[in-house]
Design an enzyme around this catalytic site. Structure first.
Site, PDB file in Angstrom:
ATOM      1  N   HIS A  90      44.174  38.509  45.057  1.00 24.63           N
ATOM      2  CA  HIS A  90      44.702  38.012  43.779  1.00 24.63           C
ATOM      3  C   HIS A  90      44.691  36.489  43.728  1.00 24.63           C
ATOM      4  O   HIS A  90      45.456  35.902  42.979  1.00 24.63           O
ATOM      5  CB  HIS A  90      46.136  38.516  43.588  1.00 24.63           C
ATOM      6  CG  HIS A  90      46.214  40.013  43.473  1.00 24.63           C
ATOM      7  ND1 HIS A  90      46.788  40.805  44.446  1.00 24.63           N
ATOM      8  CD2 HIS A  90      45.771  40.851  42.526  1.00 24.63           C
ATOM      9  CE1 HIS A  90      46.699  42.082  44.079  1.00 24.63           C
ATOM     10  NE2 HIS A  90      46.084  42.141  42.929  1.00 24.63           N
ATOM     11  N   HIS A  91      43.835  35.845  44.537  1.00 22.20           N
ATOM     12  CA  HIS A  91      43.848  34.369  44.505  1.00 22.20           C
ATOM     13  C   HIS A  91      43.410  33.849  43.153  1.00 22.20           C
ATOM     14  O   HIS A  91      43.717  32.726  42.789  1.00 22.20           O
ATOM     15  CB  HIS A  91      42.992  33.778  45.628  1.00 22.20           C
ATOM     16  CG  HIS A  91      41.516  33.926  45.411  1.00 22.20           C
ATOM     17  ND1 HIS A  91      40.874  35.148  45.506  1.00 22.20           N
ATOM     18  CD2 HIS A  91      40.558  33.028  45.083  1.00 22.20           C
ATOM     19  CE1 HIS A  91      39.584  34.983  45.247  1.00 22.20           C
ATOM     20  NE2 HIS A  91      39.374  33.702  44.990  1.00 22.20           N
ATOM     21  N   LYS A 150      38.333  41.833  39.688  1.00 20.76           N
ATOM     22  CA  LYS A 150      37.145  42.365  39.015  1.00 20.76           C
ATOM     23  C   LYS A 150      36.322  43.203  39.966  1.00 20.76           C
ATOM     24  O   LYS A 150      36.162  42.850  41.136  1.00 20.76           O
ATOM     25  CB  LYS A 150      36.318  41.145  38.567  1.00 20.76           C
ATOM     26  CG  LYS A 150      35.150  41.443  37.700  1.00 20.76           C
ATOM     27  CD  LYS A 150      35.527  41.473  36.241  1.00 20.76           C
ATOM     28  CE  LYS A 150      34.427  42.026  35.365  1.00 20.76           C
ATOM     29  NZ  LYS A 150      34.309  43.485  35.475  1.00 20.76           N
ATOM     30  N   ASP A 172      30.827  31.332  42.038  1.00 19.30           N
ATOM     31  CA  ASP A 172      31.798  30.619  41.200  1.00 19.30           C
ATOM     32  C   ASP A 172      32.215  31.403  39.962  1.00 19.30           C
ATOM     33  O   ASP A 172      32.304  30.847  38.862  1.00 19.30           O
ATOM     34  CB  ASP A 172      31.239  29.244  40.772  1.00 19.30           C
ATOM     35  CG  ASP A 172      31.125  28.300  41.948  1.00 19.30           C
ATOM     36  OD1 ASP A 172      31.958  28.390  42.859  1.00 19.30           O
ATOM     37  OD2 ASP A 172      30.174  27.494  41.968  1.00 19.30           O
ATOM     38  N   LYS A 188      37.786  47.145  43.315  1.00 23.69           N
ATOM     39  CA  LYS A 188      36.808  48.229  43.154  1.00 23.69           C
ATOM     40  C   LYS A 188      37.560  49.520  42.880  1.00 23.69           C
ATOM     41  O   LYS A 188      38.688  49.687  43.326  1.00 23.69           O
ATOM     42  CB  LYS A 188      35.983  48.390  44.441  1.00 23.69           C
ATOM     43  CG  LYS A 188      34.666  49.075  44.234  1.00 23.69           C
ATOM     44  CD  LYS A 188      33.681  48.117  43.584  1.00 23.69           C
ATOM     45  CE  LYS A 188      32.269  48.552  43.641  1.00 23.69           C
ATOM     46  NZ  LYS A 188      31.386  47.396  43.429  1.00 23.69           N
TER      47      LYS A 188
HETATM   48  N1  GLU Z   1      29.622  46.990  40.192  1.00 18.26           N
HETATM   49  C1  GLU Z   1      29.010  45.703  40.139  1.00 18.26           C
HETATM   50  C2  GLU Z   1      29.092  45.046  41.509  1.00 18.26           C
HETATM   51  O1  GLU Z   1      29.244  45.686  42.509  1.00 18.26           O
HETATM   52  C3  GLU Z   1      29.520  44.851  39.009  1.00 18.26           C
HETATM   53  C4  GLU Z   1      30.977  44.481  39.061  1.00 18.26           C
HETATM   54  C5  GLU Z   1      31.490  43.782  37.826  1.00 18.26           C
HETATM   55  O2  GLU Z   1      30.715  43.438  36.957  1.00 18.26           O
HETATM   56  O3  GLU Z   1      32.712  43.605  37.768  1.00 18.26           O
HETATM   57  O4  GLU Z   1      28.927  43.872  41.642  1.00 18.26           O
END
Ligand code: GLU
Length: 476
Positions: free
Chosen positions: A69-70, A75, A104, A111
């Site tokens: 969470h830095h 994502k 960046d 995930k």
């Molecule tokens: N699943 C993709 C990855 O492993 C995309 C992740 C994303 O766009 O958040 O990089």
């Protein structure tokens, strides 16, 4: 996929990522406590949920792991596969943290995964499962435009992302940025042009940059440039297909393509689009025109080539086949396709491995652009395109009048065309991939002790994450 796609892993995948981290951390100067904070997974959510399907109630096991969470939001994609387990999702979440830092992209890593074979369910069933999974994430605050933003991964695509966005919006009525809760959506539902091809396009830019380095190619006994490079791609899904297509367009010969059911080989190069159409129509990659069938599929990885691109799943090049790999460059399009055991063998042979956490970062880079688009509620290029066209055409007219000569039709078209969304996305992606490659390569070449490009990439990434913690004052 290699020997029928699912090879038993040699070790814990997350353990491998931790080992890579620790190997690289030795070349940084950060305190042990800070390194420990970066290394571990912050939040792990394992869930079981029931869904009523045609054949009765079925209980699904699923995960969402937030590694770091830095930076917020965190994502990373959502994977649908029967191989999904906690260790795999943890490893992939950690790779997302390092990946975002290398290019960046200002996100932490995460995930998700549902343990399911999506091919065994109807579209309506998949929609029910996806919506239920999303509501489980909502319940525990594991999704949101400012907290955690999923995306497609193995076994999911724009369709699933649209279901996720719609479910999230239903739970958050009136939330103005709700559409930014997930990326990789269809363009008609807040997606961005260029996202589908982004991972493959990014891999193409990365490989092109690597093969343009004269000194590095000389060491491998290769000419610089992509022209006539012999390439083998494993996986003709979204990532593999676009990677192969862009490389072919740039002059490389795609001499073999591998899928679950087998592989095909043609020393003069395969037409990627035609193979794709053939597989869609016939249900198999095999028996394509005059190409030679290769069985089992994994044998294709061991054929002589310049560049081998595993673009399917983890653990494809392992201690079982590493010795027989003849490629001079391996481009890790998938996450974790080469195990550490295999890497040791390959590095000894002098193979250049372009690591996953850099090479497949194009997907999340364009996800970042999509998220920015969602938060700004305007399509890139909408404000400036016509104005740029006006300025450029006035400039061209003035120059042509002054010089008394006309520009060629082609050049005029390029100059006059204002940038639209796809141009801007591809330009941002190219800039990102080129800069990042040079940064990691310079780190590698700049310190004789750093043994390989993967370690250098982790060093770059660790430094960026550590500096962000230090700048935030958490670890002064
Ligand atoms: N699943 C993709 C990855 O492993 C995309 C992740 C994303 O766009 O958040 O990089």
């Amino acid at each position: 996929m290699a020997n029928g796609i699912r090879n038993k892993r040699e070790h814990s995948f997350f353990g491998d990522v931790v080992n890579y981290f620790e190997r690289a951390a030795k070349y940084t100067i950060h305190p042990a406590g800070l390194l420990d904070q970066i290394k571990g997974c912050n939040s792990i959510y394992r869930m079981n949920f029931p869904v009523r399907l045609n054949k009765g109630i079925e209980v699904f096991t699923a995960f969402r792991v937030e590694h770091s969470h830095h930076k917020l939001p965190v994502k990373g994609g959502i994977r649908y596969s029967t191989a999904v387990n906690q260790d795999e999702v943890m490893a992939l979440a950690a790779l997302m943290t390092y990946k975002c830092a290398v290019v960046d992209v200002p996100f932490g890593g995460a995930k998700g995964g549902v343990c399911i074979d999506p091919r065994k369910y109807s579209e309506i069933e998949l929609e029910k499962i996806t919506r239920r999974y999303t509501s489980e994430l909502v319940k525990k605050n594991f999704i949101g435009p400012g907290t955690d933003v999923p995306a497609p991964d193995y076994g999911t695509g724009a369709r699933e992302m649209a279901w996720i966005a719609d479910t999230y919006a239903a739970f958050n009525p009136g939330q103005i940025d709700a559409i930014g809760c997930v990326t990789g959506k269809p363009v008609s539902h807040g997606g961005i042009r260029g996202r589908t091809a982004a991972t493959g396009r990014g891999i193409f830019y990365g490989i092109r940059e690597a093969v343009n380095k004269k000194d590095d190619m000389k060491k491998l006994g290769l000419e610089p440039g992509l022209q006539n490079k012999r390439v083998i791609v494993q996986g003709l899904g979204n990532v593999g297909y676009y990677t192969a297509k862009f490389l072919q367009e740039a002059g490389a010969d795609i001499i073999a393509l591998a899928e679950y059911e087998g592989a095909i080989y043609d020393k003069n190069g395969l037409d990627v689009d035609e193979v794709f159409k053939h597989r869609k129509k016939s249900g198999s990659i095999l028996n394509f025109k005059k190409a030679k069938n290769i069985m089992p599929s994994g044998k294709a990885l061991e054929m002589a080539c310049d560049i081998l691109i595993p673009a399917a799943l983890e653990n494809q090049i392992n201690s079982g086949n590493a010795k027989r790999i003849k490629a001079k460059i391996i481009g890790e399009a998938a996450n974790g396709p080469v195990t550490p055991e295999a890497e040791r063998v390959l590095l000894k042979k002098g193979v250049l491995i372009i690591p996953d956490l850099y090479l497949n970062a194009g997907g999340v880079t364009v996800s970042y652009f999509e998220w920015l688009k969602n938060l700004s509620h305007v399509r890139f290029g909408r404000m400036g395109k016509r104005y740029d066209q006006l300025v450029n055409s006035t400039l061209v007219d003035s120059i042509e009048t002054a010089v008394g000569k006309s520009l060629s039709k082609k050049n005029k078209e390029i100059i006059l065309h204002g940038a639209d969304e796809e141009h801007l996305v591809n330009s941002g992606l190219e800039e990102t991939m080129v800069n990042a490659y040079n940064e990691i390569r310079e780190t590698w070449k700049g310190n004789k002790k750093i043994p390989d490009l993967r370690t250098a990439t982790f060093v770059v990434s660790i430094n960026k994450i550590a500096n962000s913690y230090i700048a935030s004052g958490i670890f002064p």
